[in-house]
Design a protein around this motif. Structure first.
Motif, mmCIF file in Angstrom:
data_model
loop_
_atom_site.group_PDB
_atom_site.id
_atom_site.type_symbol
_atom_site.label_atom_id
_atom_site.label_comp_id
_atom_site.label_asym_id
_atom_site.label_seq_id
_atom_site.Cartn_x
_atom_site.Cartn_y
_atom_site.Cartn_z
ATOM 1 N N THR A 112 0.829 -1.209 0.000
ATOM 2 C CA THR A 112 0.000 0.000 0.000
ATOM 3 C C THR A 112 0.860 1.254 0.000
ATOM 4 O O THR A 112 0.606 2.196 -0.770
ATOM 5 C CB THR A 112 -0.922 0.004 1.231
ATOM 6 O OG1 THR A 112 -1.779 -1.142 1.178
ATOM 7 C CG2 THR A 112 -1.772 1.258 1.264
ATOM 8 N N VAL A 156 -14.075 1.423 -1.395
ATOM 9 C CA VAL A 156 -14.109 2.227 -0.180
ATOM 10 C C VAL A 156 -15.233 3.258 -0.248
ATOM 11 O O VAL A 156 -15.927 3.518 0.744
ATOM 12 C CB VAL A 156 -12.743 2.913 0.048
ATOM 13 C CG1 VAL A 156 -12.811 3.875 1.230
ATOM 14 C CG2 VAL A 156 -11.658 1.873 0.284
ATOM 15 N N THR A 183 -16.681 3.458 7.449
ATOM 16 C CA THR A 183 -15.586 2.941 6.620
ATOM 17 C C THR A 183 -14.438 2.441 7.481
ATOM 18 O O THR A 183 -13.869 1.368 7.232
ATOM 19 C CB THR A 183 -15.078 4.039 5.670
ATOM 20 O OG1 THR A 183 -16.163 4.533 4.893
ATOM 21 C CG2 THR A 183 -13.997 3.503 4.746
ATOM 22 N N GLY A 234 -13.101 -1.377 7.912
ATOM 23 C CA GLY A 234 -11.699 -1.701 7.647
ATOM 24 C C GLY A 234 -11.053 -2.464 8.787
ATOM 25 O O GLY A 234 -10.355 -3.455 8.567
ATOM 26 N N LEU A 274 -9.595 -6.234 8.989
ATOM 27 C CA LEU A 274 -8.225 -6.449 9.437
ATOM 28 C C LEU A 274 -8.170 -7.493 10.549
ATOM 29 O O LEU A 274 -7.296 -8.367 10.556
ATOM 30 C CB LEU A 274 -7.650 -5.118 9.930
ATOM 31 C CG LEU A 274 -6.142 -5.045 10.135
ATOM 32 C CD1 LEU A 274 -5.412 -5.226 8.823
ATOM 33 C CD2 LEU A 274 -5.783 -3.706 10.773
ATOM 34 N N SER A 314 -17.993 -9.406 1.380
ATOM 35 C CA SER A 314 -17.776 -8.034 0.910
ATOM 36 C C SER A 314 -18.390 -7.823 -0.469
ATOM 37 O O SER A 314 -18.993 -6.774 -0.741
ATOM 38 C CB SER A 314 -16.280 -7.717 0.871
ATOM 39 O OG SER A 314 -15.702 -7.793 2.158
ATOM 40 N N ALA A 374 -8.180 -4.372 3.655
ATOM 41 C CA ALA A 374 -8.404 -3.770 4.971
ATOM 42 C C ALA A 374 -7.490 -2.574 5.198
ATOM 43 O O ALA A 374 -7.924 -1.521 5.686
ATOM 44 C CB ALA A 374 -8.181 -4.818 6.059
ATOM 45 N N GLN A 384 -6.101 -0.717 2.916
ATOM 46 C CA GLN A 384 -6.550 0.357 2.035
ATOM 47 C C GLN A 384 -7.753 1.081 2.632
ATOM 48 O O GLN A 384 -7.834 2.317 2.589
ATOM 49 C CB GLN A 384 -6.911 -0.216 0.662
ATOM 50 C CG GLN A 384 -5.719 -0.627 -0.188
ATOM 51 C CD GLN A 384 -5.047 0.559 -0.853
ATOM 52 O OE1 GLN A 384 -5.624 1.622 -0.988
ATOM 53 N NE2 GLN A 384 -3.810 0.377 -1.279
ATOM 54 N N CYS A 385 -8.711 0.332 3.170
ATOM 55 C CA CYS A 385 -9.892 0.947 3.792
ATOM 56 C C CYS A 385 -9.487 1.858 4.939
ATOM 57 O O CYS A 385 -9.946 3.009 5.037
ATOM 58 C CB CYS A 385 -10.844 -0.137 4.306
ATOM 59 S SG CYS A 385 -11.931 -0.854 3.068
ATOM 60 N N CYS A 386 -8.618 1.363 5.812
ATOM 61 C CA CYS A 386 -8.211 2.137 6.986
ATOM 62 C C CYS A 386 -7.427 3.385 6.583
ATOM 63 O O CYS A 386 -7.708 4.492 7.062
ATOM 64 C CB CYS A 386 -7.369 1.272 7.921
ATOM 65 S SG CYS A 386 -8.283 -0.094 8.678
#
Length: 309
Positions: free
Chosen positions: A41, A61, A110, A114, A118, A134, A235, A237-239
Motif C-alpha cells: 500500500t 471504499v 468505513t 476496515g 483487518l 464483501s 483492509a 486500504q480501507c483504513c
C-alpha cells in the motif's frame, strides 16, 4: 526399562507443545501478510500511475462510505432517495432526513469496516467468507440504494438479461436459438443502460456490479494464502483511505466552506466542522490502534497461555 505409563505427565506436555506451535505459526503468518499488504500500500502511494491499480479499491471504499450513510439512515427511520458513486472516488447519498448518526456514519463506518476486515483477516479459514461477504455487500448496496426505492425494478430485467446472455453462450443449443438469446439479452442491457444514463446512475451500477462480482469470484477461486493477502490489502486500504479522507476533511473544514459531512454536523449541532473532523480522525486512529493491539498482543498471548495450561 520403564514404560511411558511411568511418566503420566509426558503426554500432556507434548500436547501442550503441539498446541503452542500452530498459534505461533499462525501469528507469524498473519503478521507477514499484514506487513506485506502495508508495504504494498505504501509503495503504491509513491509509484507514478499506481492509482490505476488501486482504482477499484478506491471505488470499493466509496461504496462502503456511502453505504454506511444509507444504512444509518434506514436505522434512523429515513428512506434512501438515491446513492451515487462518481469515477473520481467521490459519492453522494441523499436521504429523506438526516441526524448526527447519519452524518457521522460515512467516515466512521468505513473505518469500522476496515478494522473488522483487518481483525478477521488474521484467520486464514475466514478469508473466503470475508471476500464473498464483501462482494455480496457491494451488490446489495447497489441494488438497494443506487436508484433508491426504484432499484428493485432494475433487478428482474438485469437478471433476465444475464440469463439470456449466458444461455446464448451454450454450445449445445441450435445456432438460431443462441443468436436469439444473445440478441434479446443485448437489447435488455441496452435499454437498461439508456435508463441508467437518463437517471445519472450508469457508472454507479457498472462499478457496483463489477466490484461485487469480482470480490465474490476472488473469494471462491483464490487459495487461502493469496486470499489472506488480498483481504489484508483491502483492509489496510480501507483504513488508510479513511484516515487520509479525514485529514483532507480537516483542511477543507478549516480553510474552505465546501459542503461535507463535517459541515452538515456543524449545522445540526453548532459545533465547528473542524472539531468534528478532528474527533472523527482521533476516533479512527483509536479504532485502528485497538484492533492492532487485539491482533498482535492480547489474543496471541491469551491463546499461548491457555495452550500452556
Amino acid at each position: 526399562m520403564r514404560h511411558t505409563d511411568d511418566f503420566p505427565n509426558r503426554q500432556p506436555f507434548r500436547a501442550a507443545q503441539s498446541a503452542v506451535i500452530p498459534v505461533e505459526n499462525n501469528r507469524n503468518s498473519s503478521l507477514m501478510w499484514l506487513i506485506l499488504a502495508t508495504v504494498a500500500t505504501l509503495m503504491l502511494m509513491v509509484v507514478p500511475f499506481a492509482s490505476v491499480i488501486t482504482f477499484p479499491i478506491r471505488m470499493f471504499v466509496t461504496f462502503i462510505h456511502e453505504g454506511s450513510h444509507a444504512l444509518a439512515a434506514l436505522l434512523s427511520g429515513y428512506h434512501v432517495i438515491r446513492m451515487t458513486i462518481h469515477w473520481d472516488g467521490s459519492g453522494l447519498t441523499l436521504t429523506a432526513g438526516q441526524n448526527w448518526f447519519v452524518a457521522s456514519a460515512g467516515y466512521l463506518g468505513t473505518m469500522l469496516f476496515g478494522v473488522l476486515l483487518l481483525y478477521h483477516a488474521q484467520r486464514r479459514d475466514r478469508v473466503s467468507l470475508l471476500l464473498v461477504g464483501s462482494g455480496v455487500l457491494v451488490l446489495l448496496l447497489t441494488i438497494l440504494f443506487v436508484n433508491g426505492q426504484a432499484s428493485w425494478l432494475m433487478v428482474l430485467p438485469l437478471a433476465l438479461a444475464s440469463m439470456l446472455l449466458l444461455g446464448g453462450l451454450r454450445m449445445n443449443l441450435p445456432m438460431m436459438a443462441r443468436w436469439g438469446m444473445l440478441g434479446a439479452g443485448g437489447v435488455l442491457i441496452l435499454l437498461l443502460s439508456v435508463l441508467c444514463i437518463a437517471t445519472g446512475t450508469l457508472y454507479s451500477w457498472v462499478a457496483g456490479l463489477s466490484i461485487g462480482v469480482s470480490l465474490i469470484a476472488l473469494g471462491v477461486l483464490t487459495k487461502p494464502a493469496i486470499g489472506q493477502f488480498i483481504v489484508n490489502f483491502l483492509a489496510v486500504q480501507c483504513c488508510l483511505d479513511a484516515l487520509s479522507d479525514l485529514k483532507t476533511l480537516f483542511f477543507l473544514s478549516a480553510f474552505t466552506n465546501v459542503q461535507s459531512d463535517a459541515a452538515n454536523m456543524a449545522r445540526m449541532t453548532g459545533i465547528p466542522a473542524t472539531i468534528w473532523a478532528i474527533l472523527w480522525l482521533v476516533s479512527g486512529v483509536l479504532l485502528l490502534g485497538v484492533t492492532l493491539w487485539m491482533i498482535f498482543w492480547r489474543v496471541p498471548n491469551r491463546n499461548v497461555a491457555s495452550a500452556a495450561r
